[in-house]
Enzyme design. Structure first.
Site, short mmCIF file in Angstrom:
data_model
loop_
_atom_site.label_atom_id
_atom_site.label_comp_id
_atom_site.label_asym_id
_atom_site.label_seq_id
_atom_site.Cartn_x
_atom_site.Cartn_y
_atom_site.Cartn_z
N MET A 5 -7.61 23.65 41.27
CA MET A 5 -6.87 23.03 42.37
C MET A 5 -7.23 21.56 42.49
O MET A 5 -8.39 21.18 42.37
CB MET A 5 -7.17 23.78 43.68
CG MET A 5 -6.43 23.28 44.90
SD MET A 5 -7.29 21.92 45.77
CE MET A 5 -8.35 22.86 46.82
N ASP A 24 -14.11 21.63 63.68
CA ASP A 24 -13.99 22.26 62.36
C ASP A 24 -15.37 22.29 61.70
O ASP A 24 -15.84 21.31 61.14
CB ASP A 24 -13.02 21.41 61.53
CG ASP A 24 -12.69 22.05 60.19
OD1 ASP A 24 -12.11 21.36 59.36
OD2 ASP A 24 -13.04 23.24 59.99
C1 DIG Z 1 -9.87 20.30 54.79
O1 DIG Z 1 -9.95 21.62 55.22
C2 DIG Z 1 -8.96 20.17 53.62
C3 DIG Z 1 -9.37 19.03 52.73
O2 DIG Z 1 -10.74 19.16 52.50
C4 DIG Z 1 -8.62 19.31 51.48
O3 DIG Z 1 -7.52 18.48 51.45
C5 DIG Z 1 -8.21 20.74 51.57
C6 DIG Z 1 -8.47 21.42 50.26
O4 DIG Z 1 -8.99 22.68 50.40
N1 DIG Z 1 -8.94 21.29 52.72
MN MN Z 2 -11.96 22.77 57.63
#
Ligand code: DIG
Ligand code: MN
Ligand code: MN
Length: 389
Positions: free
Chosen positions: A88, A255
């Site tokens: 990814m 978060d």
């Molecule tokens: C945050 O939860 C986001 C960024 O870290 C990134 O763009 C995405 C990839 O998993 N999660």
């Molecule tokens: Mn997150």
């Protein structure tokens, strides 16, 4: 039984996760920045399957084309030496000041154009590294003051960017599926398309919806006060779970992106049960990505303990879920609560089915007194989780 991770478990980490230096809004970094090639080597050592990245995690903002090519070449070799892949990739559309009012949804058309151009280059990078999934997390796509734009215009801008970028991928012949990641807020006061449910509808309005799915994250749906398991199940049911971000989170907090399973263990158990299909449903076949980072208290060794913990907890919960669904007491209770419909409603309405249903008599009081034994079922689940069954 070994809970040690293997490549077949498809565990992945982002460069930004195990490479997180421990900075937070109230404190400076507590750990040295790590070289991406070292991260790749360490992930290979601990049994991960792959490494994910934002463009700027690997290629510093403002790097020349020559520097970019050297960095990419070194990283590809590091991944190869480590025996890991890059499933990814994604674009950092949230750190640079230019994105302070958003990227695809910003009011300044120069910002919107720059964001799409940056994403095209980041897609080129992701494809060069072998990525098959491209995540879009619109961290800055939102507002503090909603006086600044009509939210409908923001959606039109986001749709335009995604439709343009799916066109770019098709033109380039890129075998990339897009995965949209929702979050309700932070860093913006409110972020557009705030939950996985919002994203699932939004996908249906795109020019190439078949190329686009979701990347739900535990912490983000939990921040919104929602059941992550239900959101993931809905995405799976409509074939749109293209990727997943696993971590730990307490409701009502910012978060936290904590180690997987470190907070709500029951929901983590139910999530692994869903993803692994131990109850008989279809299994999720994609990467298990830990979008999480170690506590700020940790040194370098603590970071890798964090990473091992994410994978080990997942594997322990998978074995616990298998044992739970193989438990005869569980099967007995589930069997008494899974009868088929009395009329084949899923075949749709017909005069015959309508007449058949209208002719039925229901003794509502007698039906209502039936005990469902969910207390026993949940207690058995709890005891499996505690390792005493
Ligand atoms: C945050 O939860 C986001 C960024 O870290 C990134 O763009 C995405 C990839 O998993 N999660
Ligand atoms: Mn997150
Ligand atoms: Mn995420």
């Amino acid at each position: 039984m070994s809970f040690e991770p293997t490549r077949n478990d498809l565990f992945t980490f982002g460069l930004w996760t195990v490479g997180n230096p421990g900075r937070d809004p109230f404190g400076h970094p507590v750990r040295e920045a790590q070289d991406p090639c070292r991260i790749a080597a360490k992930l290979g050592e601990i049994g991960a399957y792959g490494v994910n990245l934002h463009d700027e995690d690997l290629v510093p903002f403002g790097s020349s084309a020559v520097e970019r090519d050297r960095i990419v070449s070194d990283f590809k070799k590091a991944m190869e030496d480590a025996g890991i892949v890059c499933p990814m990739a994604t674009t950092n559309l949230f750190s640079q000041p230019i994105f302070k009012d958003g990227a695809f949804t910003a009011n300044d058309p120069r910002v919107r154009a720059y964001a799409i151009q940056k994403t095209m280059a980041a897609m080129d990078l992701g494809v060069e590294l072998g990525a098959k999934t491209y995540v879009f997390w619109g961290g800055r796509e939102g507002t503090e003051s909603d006086a600044c734009r009509d939210p409908r215009e923001a959606l039109k801008r986001f749709r335009g960017a995604l439709d343009f970028l799916t066109g770019y991928c098709e033109d380039q012949g890129y075998d990339l599926r897009f995965a949209l990641e929702a979050k309700p807020n932070e860093p913006r006061g409110d972020i557009y398309l705030s939950t996985t449910g919002h994203m699932l509808h939004f996908i249906s309005t795109l020019a190439k919806p078949e190329r686009v799915g979701v990347n739900p994250e535990v912490a983000h749906e939990t921040m919104a006060g929602l059941s992550f398991v239900h959101g993931v199940a809905q995405a799976m049911e409509c074939g749109k779970l293209f990727h997943i971000d696993l971590n730990g989170q307490r409701i009502g907090r910012y978060d936290q992106d904590l180690r997987f399973g470190s907070e709500d263990l029951k929901q983590a158990f139910l999530l692994v049960r869903l993803l692994e299909g131990t109850a008989g449903g279809a299994r999720y076949e994609g990467p298990r990505h830990f979008d999480a980072h170690a506590y700020r208290t940790e040194d370098d060794e603590g970071v890798w303990e964090f990473a091992r913990g994410c994978m080990r907890t997942y594997n322990i919960l998978r074995e616990r879920a298998k044992a739970f669904d193989a438990d005869p007491d569980v099967q007995e209770i589930l069997a008494m609560n899974t009868d088929a419909d009395l009329v084949d409603f899923r075949a749709g309405y017909s005069k015959d089915r309508g007449a058949e249903l209208r002719a039925m008599d229901f003794d509502a009081a007698a039906i209502a007194i039936k005990g469902l034994r969910y207390e026993r079922l949940d207690q058995i689940m709890t005891e499996h989780m505690m390792g005493v069954r």
